[in-house]
Design an enzyme around this catalytic site. Structure first.
Site, PDB file in Angstrom:
ATOM      1  N   SER A 179     -35.269 -60.539   1.616  1.00  0.00           N
ATOM      2  CA  SER A 179     -35.928 -59.528   0.803  1.00  0.00           C
ATOM      3  C   SER A 179     -36.938 -60.201  -0.135  1.00  0.00           C
ATOM      4  CB  SER A 179     -34.880 -58.714   0.034  1.00  0.00           C
ATOM      5  OG  SER A 179     -35.417 -57.497  -0.408  1.00  0.00           O
ATOM      6  N   ASP A 248     -30.392 -43.915  21.831  1.00  0.00           N
ATOM      7  CA  ASP A 248     -29.428 -44.949  22.201  1.00  0.00           C
ATOM      8  C   ASP A 248     -29.554 -45.329  23.677  1.00  0.00           C
ATOM      9  OD1 ASP A 248     -27.343 -46.637  22.621  1.00  0.00           O
ATOM     10  OD2 ASP A 248     -25.745 -45.226  22.090  1.00  0.00           O
ATOM     11  N   ASP A 251     -32.719 -47.461  25.586  1.00  0.00           N
ATOM     12  CA  ASP A 251     -32.895 -48.915  25.709  1.00  0.00           C
ATOM     13  C   ASP A 251     -32.097 -49.507  26.871  1.00  0.00           C
ATOM     14  OD1 ASP A 251     -30.242 -49.197  24.733  1.00  0.00           O
ATOM     15  OD2 ASP A 251     -30.947 -49.269  22.676  1.00  0.00           O
ATOM     16  N   ASP A 255     -24.502 -47.739  23.568  1.00  0.00           N
ATOM     17  CA  ASP A 255     -23.626 -48.647  22.812  1.00  0.00           C
ATOM     18  C   ASP A 255     -23.685 -48.362  21.309  1.00  0.00           C
ATOM     19  OD1 ASP A 255     -26.214 -49.402  22.332  1.00  0.00           O
ATOM     20  OD2 ASP A 255     -25.942 -51.517  22.802  1.00  0.00           O
ATOM     21  N   ILE A 257     -26.184 -48.472  19.509  1.00  0.00           N
ATOM     22  CA  ILE A 257     -27.252 -49.245  18.854  1.00  0.00           C
ATOM     23  C   ILE A 257     -28.611 -48.848  19.436  1.00  0.00           C
ATOM     24  CG2 ILE A 257     -28.141 -51.553  18.336  1.00  0.00           C
ATOM     25  CD1 ILE A 257     -25.312 -52.622  18.836  1.00  0.00           C
ATOM     26  N   ASP A 394     -33.462 -51.222   8.832  1.00  0.00           N
ATOM     27  CA  ASP A 394     -33.765 -51.449   7.417  1.00  0.00           C
ATOM     28  C   ASP A 394     -34.415 -50.202   6.814  1.00  0.00           C
ATOM     29  OD1 ASP A 394     -34.782 -52.354   4.927  1.00  0.00           O
ATOM     30  OD2 ASP A 394     -35.018 -54.399   5.704  1.00  0.00           O
ATOM     31  N   HIS A 434     -30.845 -53.501   5.558  1.00  0.00           N
ATOM     32  CA  HIS A 434     -31.635 -54.426   4.756  1.00  0.00           C
ATOM     33  C   HIS A 434     -30.836 -55.712   4.469  1.00  0.00           C
ATOM     34  CE1 HIS A 434     -34.841 -55.813   2.344  1.00  0.00           C
ATOM     35  NE2 HIS A 434     -34.141 -55.837   1.229  1.00  0.00           N
TER      36      HIS A 434
END
Ligand SMILES: *[C@@H]1O[C@H](CO)[C@@H](O)[C@H](O)[C@H]1NC(C)=O
Ligand SMILES: *[C@@H]1O[C@H](CO)[C@@H](O)[C@H](O)[C@H]1NC(C)=O
Ligand SMILES: *[C@@H]1O[C@H](CO)[C@@H](O)[C@H](O)[C@H]1NC(C)=O
Ligand SMILES: *[C@@H]1O[C@H](CO)[C@@H](O)[C@H](O)[C@H]1NC(C)=O
Ligand SMILES: *[C@@H]1O[C@H](CO)[C@@H](O)[C@H](O)[C@H]1NC(C)=O
Ligand SMILES: *[C@@H]1O[C@H](CO)[C@@H](O)[C@H](O)[C@H]1NC(C)=O
Ligand SMILES: *[C@@H]1O[C@H](CO)[C@@H](O)[C@H](O)[C@H]1NC(C)=O
Length: 549
Positions: A179, A248, A251, A255, A257, A394, A434
């Protein structure tokens, strides 16, 4: 006194006592020792009263000499730095970074450094404040300290102190921060390329003049709270769930993600309320004006004449939206920047924001904080290695800003005949928020021992250092940076880890490789997708693939 192990290794070294007086004797007149005391292994280091930015007292994994030194930087400013000097020293120096506008010594990250054996240093950046309070910046000397002066000055003096204490120079110097810590690392690379041999810059807040002003802009998309276009924070999880539903599978693997938010053509209208509903949270839907707001959030901030100002928030970042777009006014990281860093008008009304503010920030560059000198070839020329990363979930600093930095460096250096791959690599982290963590419904592997991460893992603060159970350069990005710097072996991937329970009370849930940009991790289609060895890094449109494991 240092350990017998150390004295045996260097019999000629003069014993240097861990006391205020011995340190004071070697310091220049503008520096004074606040304290110096030994802390035993496994004992708690009690954070000095007043460090409101980093109040957590860490447990130290090795016995150290803990020192704090204050340095006068101008007639109206001073900064402090903390040093942990371990008895069993690894002959290396590590500086760690800060976060937001936080003014304080980052004792938690110092403790993580001690676990490796580093002589570790953190500066308070020249003021005392929490992360979102910028009112101290009316004093422009303090602003210069925060911008770059405190870090560089602390590094230079700390290295001398380390040399005097151990009787020999550090063999290598490293930096790790996330950051604002990422910005500090890049700023060092740009302005003081000699300071570090290896720099790890995470989720970097590098473009201060645009990031801080965009922080006002993005909040205004969702204000005022009484307007029809306002999306109440209670609806953010509904947006997050819809992003997951649409993106999801896109990609290639279901999963939880979203590994490729760029590849997902998200259709916000799927969220549209079908009729007048009494309770949107219950119905799980958005109105037309709220969908308009979503479009703004999910698109880059572009001004008249296609002038690019700042990248969008990625689909998948919703779980962190509350911080910047959930309140009834923009976050202090935006408002305080304009009020105290830039205009010196504490009563500036944020509804008066316009592009002129960004242009003014570009002109003034308060504290010269922005790390916008993309010609970092001097760092390359001195043999430096740079690792950068950013989480795809983020919600505080858009992922695309780190990518933009990487590409600007590429644009600047390739035409000069300097390729990047042999000394500068950038990793994107699907599902990471983040600097650390992952939404609870996503559970992406996010831990790889980056800046600010160790303090977010485990039960006792300071007790985690490196990647527990996987202390190697494949899983630990700081060890990867060290291997690259010291042995010339570049990281082809970093394996990130997610424990079921981030308290380390149970087993590893998932591990997955992070790949150097623009490569991406791809599941081989065979074996357990939660096992890193069933993945490979592959380039788009390229047949060359690097198998993991
Ligand atoms: C060093 O700085 C800290 C933080 O500003 C302050 O509390 C402390 O009194 C200072 N110590 C000395 C010796 O100047
Ligand atoms: C510190 O604690 C760890 C874990 O409990 C233990 O393995 C180690 O021996 C301890 N070190 C010292 C010096 O007491
Ligand atoms: C940070 O400090 C400012 C100034 O003291 C205060 O108004 C604000 O509430 C604090 N914010 C947090 C999150 O503690
Ligand atoms: C709307 O529904 C949510 C979820 O069921 C509930 O928590 C909230 O209190 C409701 N709001 C109103 C105004 O009824
Ligand atoms: C956009 O471009 C036009 C034509 O070059 C110029 O007159 C105008 O000032 C520009 N506007 C902004 C906001 O830069
Ligand atoms: C501001 O920072 C840049 C690097 O980011 C550096 O090149 C420049 O010399 C600095 N300017 C001043 C006045 O310190
Ligand atoms: C995680 O560990 C903590 C501490 O032992 C425990 O209280 C909690 O129930 C655990 N949660 C899960 C999901 O295992």
């Amino acid at each position: 006194m240092k350990s017998s192990l150390f004295l045996a290794a260097l019999p000629l070294a003069t014993a240097f006592e861990c006391s205020k007086y011995t340190f004071q004797a070697i310091l220049p007149t503008q520096a004074s020792v606040a304290f110096a005391r030994t802390v035993a292994a496994n004992a708690t280091f009690t954070v000095p009263a007043g460090d409101i930015a980093y109040p957590t007292s860490p447990v130290l994994l090795r016995s150290v000499c803990a020192v704090q030194i204050n340095v006068t930087s101008s007639p109206t400013s001073a900064y402090s730095f903390g040093l942990f000097l371990p008895d069993d020293w690894n002959n290396r120096f590590l500086a760690v970074g800060n976060g937001g506008f936080a003014g304080g010594i980052n004792w938690l990250d110092l403790a993580a450094g001690v676990g490796y054996g580093f002589a570790s240093m953190s500066t308070d950046t020249g003021h005392s404040s929490n992360s979102s309070d910028g009112s101290w910046a009316l004093n422009k000397e303090k602003l210069t300290d925060w911008g770059y002066r405190a870090m560089h000055g602390s590094v230079v003096l700390a290295k001398e102190v380390v040399q005097a204490y151990y009787g020999s120079k550090s063999k290598y110097s490293y930096y790790s921060g996330c950051s604002t810590g990422g910005r500090q690392g890049l700023k060092e690379v740009e302005m003081f390329p000699e300071d570090f041999d290896g720099v790890l810059a995470g989720s970097a807040a590098w473009w201060t003049s645009h990031l801080q002003t965009w922080t006002v802009k993005v909040a205004l998309y969702n204000l005022p709270t009484t307007s029809a276009h306002h999306i109440p924070p209670a609806l953010f999880p509904i947006v997050g769930a819809e992003v997951l539903r649409q993106c999801d599978a896109q990609d290639g693997l279901i999963d939880t993600i979203v590994s490729d938010p760029r590849g997902c053509e998200f259709i916000p209208e799927e969220l549209l309320c079908k009729s007048q509903v009494a309770n949107q949270t219950e119905a799980g839907c958005l109105t037309g004006p709220q969908i308009d707001t979503l479009y703004k959030i999910f698109n880059d901030y572009v001004e008249t004449n296609q002038t690019f100002v700042f990248p969008r928030l990625e689909p998948g970042s919703e779980a962190q939206w509350e911080v910047l777009i959930g309140g009834n006014q923009p976050n202090g990281l935006g408002i305080d920047y304009v009020r105290y860093f830039l205009l010196n008008q504490p009563d500036w009304n944020f509804y008066d924001f316009d592009y002129g503010i960004v242009q003014e920030a570009d002109k003034v560059q308060p504290g010269n904080a922005s790390a916008i000198d993309f010609d970092i070839s001097p760092f390359h020329a001195r043999g430096g290695k740079l690792l950068q990363y950013h989480g795809f979930a983020d919600g505080l600093i858009p992922t695309g800003s780190s990518e933009y930095f990487y590409r600007q460096v590429m644009r600047t250096l390739l035409p000069k005949g300097v390729e990047l791959d042999s000394w500068y690599r950038f990793f994107l982290v699907p599902g990471m928020q983040h600097c650390q963590g992952t939404p609870s419904n996503v559970n992406a592997p996010w831990y790889f021992a980056g800046g600010n991460q160790a303090g977010a893992l485990g039960l006792r603060p300071g007790c985690v250092s490196g990647v527990p159970g996987f202390r190697d350069p494949e899983h630990d990005i700081l060890l990867a940076l060290m291997r690259w710097t010291e042995e010339g072996q570049a990281p082809e991937y970093i394996i990130a880890t997610k424990w079921h329970n981030d308290t380390l009370q149970d087993k590893v849930f998932r591990q997955r490789p992070l790949c150097p940009h623009p490569q991406r991790a791809q599941y081989t289609g065979q074996g357990d997708p939660n096992d890193a060895s069933d993945w490979r890094c592959s380039s788009r449109g390229s047949l060359s693939a690097q198998l993991v494991g």
